[in-house]
Design a protein around this motif. Structure first.
Motif, short mmCIF file in Angstrom:
data_model
loop_
_atom_site.label_atom_id
_atom_site.label_comp_id
_atom_site.label_asym_id
_atom_site.label_seq_id
_atom_site.Cartn_x
_atom_site.Cartn_y
_atom_site.Cartn_z
N GLU A 177 19.73 -5.39 -5.01
CA GLU A 177 21.02 -5.72 -5.61
C GLU A 177 21.89 -4.50 -5.90
OE1 GLU A 177 18.34 -9.00 -5.81
OE2 GLU A 177 18.11 -6.93 -6.53
N ASP A 178 21.27 -3.40 -6.35
CA ASP A 178 22.07 -2.23 -6.71
C ASP A 178 21.62 -0.95 -6.02
OD1 ASP A 178 19.71 -1.74 -8.03
OD2 ASP A 178 20.56 -1.80 -10.05
N GLY A 179 20.62 -1.04 -5.15
CA GLY A 179 20.17 0.14 -4.42
C GLY A 179 19.35 1.11 -5.25
N LYS A 180 18.97 0.73 -6.46
CA LYS A 180 18.22 1.62 -7.34
C LYS A 180 16.82 1.87 -6.79
CE LYS A 180 16.40 2.04 -12.07
NZ LYS A 180 16.86 3.42 -12.26
N VAL A 181 16.43 3.14 -6.73
CA VAL A 181 15.08 3.50 -6.30
C VAL A 181 14.12 3.27 -7.47
CG1 VAL A 181 13.58 5.35 -5.47
CG2 VAL A 181 15.92 5.18 -4.63
N LEU A 182 13.16 2.38 -7.27
CA LEU A 182 12.23 2.02 -8.33
C LEU A 182 11.00 2.92 -8.34
CD1 LEU A 182 12.44 -1.86 -7.96
CD2 LEU A 182 13.73 -0.39 -9.52
N ARG A 183 10.53 3.26 -7.17
CA ARG A 183 9.37 4.15 -7.02
C ARG A 183 9.50 4.88 -5.70
NH1 ARG A 183 4.11 0.72 -6.92
NH2 ARG A 183 5.43 -0.65 -5.66
N GLU A 184 8.91 6.07 -5.61
CA GLU A 184 8.84 6.72 -4.32
C GLU A 184 7.70 7.72 -4.28
OE1 GLU A 184 12.64 8.50 -3.51
OE2 GLU A 184 12.01 10.45 -4.26
N ALA A 185 7.22 7.94 -3.08
CA ALA A 185 6.17 8.93 -2.83
C ALA A 185 6.72 9.92 -1.81
CB ALA A 185 4.91 8.26 -2.31
N GLU A 186 6.60 11.19 -2.13
CA GLU A 186 7.07 12.23 -1.21
C GLU A 186 6.04 12.47 -0.11
OE1 GLU A 186 8.01 15.77 -3.35
OE2 GLU A 186 9.66 14.85 -4.48
N ILE A 187 6.56 12.71 1.09
CA ILE A 187 5.72 13.09 2.22
C ILE A 187 5.74 14.61 2.30
CG2 ILE A 187 5.48 12.96 4.74
CD1 ILE A 187 6.75 10.16 4.55
N ASP A 188 4.60 15.20 2.58
CA ASP A 188 4.49 16.67 2.66
C ASP A 188 5.65 17.25 3.46
OD1 ASP A 188 3.62 19.30 3.83
OD2 ASP A 188 1.84 18.88 2.64
N LYS B 271 -1.25 -6.32 4.55
CA LYS B 271 -2.02 -6.72 3.37
C LYS B 271 -1.49 -5.97 2.15
CE LYS B 271 -6.05 -7.94 6.14
NZ LYS B 271 -7.47 -7.68 6.48
N ASN B 272 -2.33 -5.20 1.48
CA ASN B 272 -1.88 -4.50 0.27
C ASN B 272 -1.50 -3.06 0.53
OD1 ASN B 272 -4.45 -3.62 0.84
ND2 ASN B 272 -5.13 -3.54 -1.30
N LYS B 273 -1.22 -2.75 1.79
CA LYS B 273 -0.94 -1.37 2.17
C LYS B 273 0.45 -1.22 2.78
CE LYS B 273 -4.49 -1.70 4.84
NZ LYS B 273 -5.58 -1.47 5.81
N LEU B 274 0.96 0.00 2.71
CA LEU B 274 2.11 0.43 3.49
C LEU B 274 1.62 1.48 4.48
CD1 LEU B 274 4.79 0.85 0.67
CD2 LEU B 274 4.66 -1.02 2.33
N ASP C 106 -1.25 2.84 -0.81
CA ASP C 106 -1.50 1.65 -1.61
C ASP C 106 -0.15 1.12 -2.10
OD1 ASP C 106 -1.89 0.43 -4.52
OD2 ASP C 106 -3.77 0.16 -3.42
N ARG C 107 0.15 -0.13 -1.76
CA ARG C 107 1.49 -0.64 -2.08
C ARG C 107 1.70 -0.79 -3.58
NH1 ARG C 107 3.87 -6.02 -1.59
NH2 ARG C 107 1.99 -6.81 -0.56
N ALA C 108 0.64 -1.04 -4.33
CA ALA C 108 0.79 -1.25 -5.78
C ALA C 108 1.02 0.06 -6.53
CB ALA C 108 -0.45 -1.95 -6.33
N THR C 109 0.43 1.15 -6.05
CA THR C 109 0.50 2.42 -6.79
C THR C 109 1.27 3.52 -6.06
OG1 THR C 109 -1.55 3.25 -5.79
CG2 THR C 109 -1.75 1.91 -7.80
N PHE C 110 1.55 3.31 -4.77
CA PHE C 110 2.18 4.32 -3.92
C PHE C 110 1.30 5.56 -3.77
CE2 PHE C 110 6.87 3.68 -2.86
CZ PHE C 110 6.71 2.30 -2.74
N ARG C 111 0.01 5.38 -3.97
CA ARG C 111 -0.94 6.48 -3.79
C ARG C 111 -1.37 6.52 -2.32
NH1 ARG C 111 -6.57 6.72 -4.14
NH2 ARG C 111 -6.60 4.52 -4.74
N LYS C 112 -1.42 7.72 -1.76
CA LYS C 112 -1.86 7.86 -0.37
C LYS C 112 -3.36 7.64 -0.32
CE LYS C 112 -1.76 11.88 1.68
NZ LYS C 112 -1.22 13.10 2.31
N ILE C 113 -3.81 6.68 0.51
CA ILE C 113 -5.23 6.33 0.54
C ILE C 113 -5.87 6.58 1.90
CG2 ILE C 113 -5.08 4.65 -1.33
CD1 ILE C 113 -4.89 2.43 0.77
N GLY C 114 -5.10 7.08 2.87
CA GLY C 114 -5.70 7.34 4.18
C GLY C 114 -4.71 7.91 5.16
N THR C 115 -5.24 8.33 6.29
CA THR C 115 -4.42 8.82 7.39
C THR C 115 -4.97 8.25 8.69
OG1 THR C 115 -5.76 10.80 7.74
CG2 THR C 115 -3.91 11.00 6.20
#
Length: 252
Positions: free
Chosen positions: A68-79, A91-94, A108-117
């Motif tokens: 609705e307003d383009g507000k960034v709610l969460r983000e994870a930086e890539i190296d 499933k539960n991943k991005l 992990d979609r819920a925490t934005f924690r990197k869980i694999g490569t």
């Protein structure tokens, strides 16, 4: 009469010329704010939120955005050494790509924690999926179909229009049994048959590009997301200050 038949015979054998690929002009249904500094590479609509990946070294992120307003709610930086590319959910991943490093990231979609490569050959441009496979573009006329659990390549499909390969396939979205693909450095979106690879139609977004105030050569349309529950189609572009909800119009 025989001479006339002889003259017409080659044409009869060849058959009628194929009909031109239709070009659709989208209608703007609604507009929403979009981060004008976002070099958009991937876009997903999921559970009432937009998920977006952006590119450029030192600026690449995976983020959750309120429509609705383009507000960034969460983000994870890539190296900072990586140029971020496409994004898809499973499933539960991005799952995200990088451009030329041959490495992708699993979040992990819920925490934005990197869980694999995971690794792949060649370049990574964009991702989408159906219920069984993940589809990846790499800047060539070929789409790669991946096993969604192992992320290993299963097969490839060449995309053609009028019998010719279509290069620079970029951001992807699976919509109603078709694959929509931005064509890098153009204002066209291809509607691709995922069985044959043939382009069934073009969506001309040049009017949206102009309305967005496009500035540079790279600020092209790139970003397609589909809300299957409400049948809403969204498009934006690199560094565009607006995201459009569109309805496909009549072809010409």
């Amino acid at each position: 009469m025989r001479r006339l038949f002889a003259a017409l015979l080659p044409l009869l054998l060849l058959g009628a010329a194929p009909a031109p690929i239709p070009v659709e002009q989208p209608e703007i249904v609604a507009t929403f704010p979009h981060d004008a500094t976002a070099f958009t590479e991937g876009l997903i609509y999921l559970d009432g939120r937009l998920f977006e990946s952006t590119g450029l070294e030192g600026q690449s992120v995976v983020r959750e955005v309120r429509l609705e307003d383009g507000k960034v709610l969460r983000e994870a930086e890539i190296d900072a050494r990586y140029f971020g590319e496409g994004l898809v959910d499973w499933k539960n991943k991005l799952i995200s790509l990088t451009w030329q490093h041959g490495i992708g990231f699993i979040w992990d979609r819920a925490t934005f924690r990197k869980i694999g490569t995971f690794k792949y050959r060649g370049e990574g441009w964009a991702l989408t999926r159906n219920d069984r496979e993940i589809v990846m573009s790499d800047g060539t006329p070929f789409l790669r179909f991946l096993d969604p659990d192992t992320l290993k390549e299963k097969r490839r499909l060449q995309v053609t229009a009028d019998g010719r390969p279509v290069p620079r396939l970029n951001e992807l979205e699976w919509v109603k049994g078709e694959i929509l693909a931005n064509i890098w450095l153009t204002d066209r979106i291809a509607r691709i048959d995922p069985v044959t690879g043939k382009v069934k139609g073009w969506i001309d977004v040049s009017a949206l590009s102009a309305a967005s105030g496009r500035r540079g050569r790279d600020d092209v349309a790139n970003g397609i997301a589909y809300d299957s529950r409400k049948d809403r189609l969204f498009v934006t572009g690199k560094n565009w200050p607006v995201l459009y909800q569109i309805r496909l119009g009549k072809a010409r």
